[in-house]
Design an enzyme around this catalytic site. Structure first.
Site, PDB file in Angstrom:
ATOM      1  N   HIS A   1      -9.165  -4.779  -9.696  1.00  0.00           N
ATOM      2  CA  HIS A   1      -7.985  -3.997  -9.317  1.00  0.00           C
ATOM      3  C   HIS A   1      -6.940  -5.007  -8.853  1.00  0.00           C
ATOM      4  CE1 HIS A   1      -5.910  -0.443  -7.625  1.00  0.00           C
ATOM      5  NE2 HIS A   1      -5.680  -1.164  -6.541  1.00  0.00           N
TER       6      HIS A   1
ATOM      7  N   ASP B   1      -3.660   3.063   8.571  1.00  0.00           N
ATOM      8  CA  ASP B   1      -3.458   2.428   9.872  1.00  0.00           C
ATOM      9  C   ASP B   1      -2.353   3.175  10.592  1.00  0.00           C
ATOM     10  OD1 ASP B   1      -5.334   0.240   9.730  1.00  0.00           O
ATOM     11  OD2 ASP B   1      -4.050  -0.570   8.140  1.00  0.00           O
TER      12      ASP B   1
ATOM     13  N   PHE C   1       0.228 -11.576   6.008  1.00  0.00           N
ATOM     14  CA  PHE C   1      -0.471 -10.310   5.780  1.00  0.00           C
ATOM     15  C   PHE C   1      -1.987 -10.507   5.909  1.00  0.00           C
ATOM     16  CE2 PHE C   1      -2.051  -6.911   2.872  1.00  0.00           C
ATOM     17  CZ  PHE C   1      -1.608  -5.852   3.651  1.00  0.00           C
TER      18      PHE C   1
ATOM     19  N   GLU D   1      -2.187  -1.907  -9.045  1.00  0.00           N
ATOM     20  CA  GLU D   1      -1.656  -1.173  -7.880  1.00  0.00           C
ATOM     21  C   GLU D   1      -0.170  -1.445  -7.657  1.00  0.00           C
ATOM     22  OE1 GLU D   1      -4.101  -0.942  -4.305  1.00  0.00           O
ATOM     23  OE2 GLU D   1      -2.335  -1.471  -3.123  1.00  0.00           O
TER      24      GLU D   1
ATOM     25  N   SER E   1      -7.471  -2.164 -13.252  1.00  0.00           N
ATOM     26  CA  SER E   1      -6.451  -1.237 -12.750  1.00  0.00           C
ATOM     27  C   SER E   1      -5.365  -2.027 -12.011  1.00  0.00           C
ATOM     28  CB  SER E   1      -7.087  -0.186 -11.833  1.00  0.00           C
ATOM     29  OG  SER E   1      -7.910  -0.797 -10.868  1.00  0.00           O
TER      30      SER E   1
END
Ligand code: FAD
Length: 279
Positions: free
Chosen positions: A260, A103, A210, A11, A9
């Site tokens: 993913h 978040d 990140f 994103e 998949s």
């Protein structure tokens, strides 16, 4: 028995500009869809900040016949607002969701409360029965706010027991962390699939920043290698593809149920990695 095909998949995040949205729908999506993924997913901004743009991108993709899963969290919204959004997704022919706590959006401090993903899963099931295939998040290197390794797995089990069909992990580069995590999940009685989330290396500086926040470790040898390229983006790109292809190959060879890809809305390098894997 032949090995089951891994589930793949892709994103996206909802683009901020109309230009970005057009590019995503007109160029990126057909190119990635040609790889025949099981579905795409589209993230949901912290606090519901992308409520309309996530809905817009997902609806447009669905109209083009693409299987797509919006991500969702309560954010700052109440049950009525989230219930209405879930109903809209169902009416538009969407039958997958990725359910999250999310978040706090930056700048909001403690002004609003976060709702655990397990409560969102239970809410969606209560409202729409079996309509949606629901995925939740999992953390092979453990969620940064978790009280302990064991409690994080217990809460993952709680989300799955509340009705989620499977989990997608935070990205990782330590393959041992993922397989150890799968063993611990199995020992805790988790029988649903935990798909590996994989981040192609696109912008290393952003990725490093990140990763510090989301608790994903970039191994020292990868950082050292990238540093040694001294900003030579072409070499970093090639190295990134090689490393992530190897990671994916190990995952697939060792029985991961699927991958993913966090595409960052780009065709490459996800497509190149995918092709290297001979999928
Ligand atoms: P939860 O499962 O609710 O867990 C959050 C923390 O609370 C964990 O530390 C857990 O151990 C603990 N916990 C859980 N339940 C309980 C309980 N009952 N009592 C006490 N402690 C508990 N963020 C976005 O903003 N938008 C997105 O679209 C998005 N998509 C993502 C997709 C994936 C595949 C992943 C892995 C992450 C994604 N995130 C997204 C990030 C995610 O929202 C954050 O990691 C967030 O901090 C946790 O969300 P969660 O759903 O895992 O939370």
């Amino acid at each position: 028995m032949p090995k089951p095909q891994p589930r793949i998949s892709f994103e996206y995040f909802p683009p901020r500009t109309e230009e970005g949205r057009v590019k995503l729908l007109r160029d990126t999506t057909p190119a990635l869809n040609a790889l025949n993924p099981a579905f795409f997913s589209v993230t949901y901004g912290a606090g519901g900040t992308t409520r309309d743009s996530t809905l817009g991108v997902v609806s447009a993709m669905r109209e083009d016949g693409i299987d797509v899963a919006p991500h969702l969290s309560f954010g700052g919204d109440d049950r009525n607002a989230i219930g209405a959004l879930v109903d809209t997704y169902a009416q538009r022919g969407i039958n997958r969701l990725v359910a999250l706590r999310g978040d706090m959006p930056s700048g909001m401090g403690g002004a609003s409360q976060l709702v655990y993903a397990s409560e969102l899963v239970a809410f969606i099931r209560e409202r729409t029965g079996d309509h949606f295939q629901i995925e939740v998040a999992a953390y092979p290197e453990i969620h940064p706010e978790a009280k302990s390794y064991d409690s994080d797995i217990r809460y993952l089990k709680g989300k799955l027991d509340a009705g989620a069909n499977g989990a997608i992990t935070q990205y990782f580069f330590n393959v041992e962390a993922y397989f150890y995590f799968l063993d611990q999940c199995a020992a805790a009685g988790i029988t649903k699939p935990v798909y590996a989330g994989i981040m192609p290396i696109i912008n290393f500086a952003n990725l490093a920043r990140f990763s510090r926040n989301c608790g994903a470790e970039i191994p020292r040898w990868i950082c050292q290698r990238v540093e040694g390229y001294d900003g030579d983006q072409d070499s970093i790109r090639k190295f990134g593809i090689e490393v992530v292809t190897q990671l994916c190959q190990t995952l697939l060879d060792s029985g991961a149920p699927g991958i993913h890809f966090y595409t960052m809305n780009q065709v490459e390098p996800t497509r190149e990695i995918y092709r290297n894997l001979g999928l």
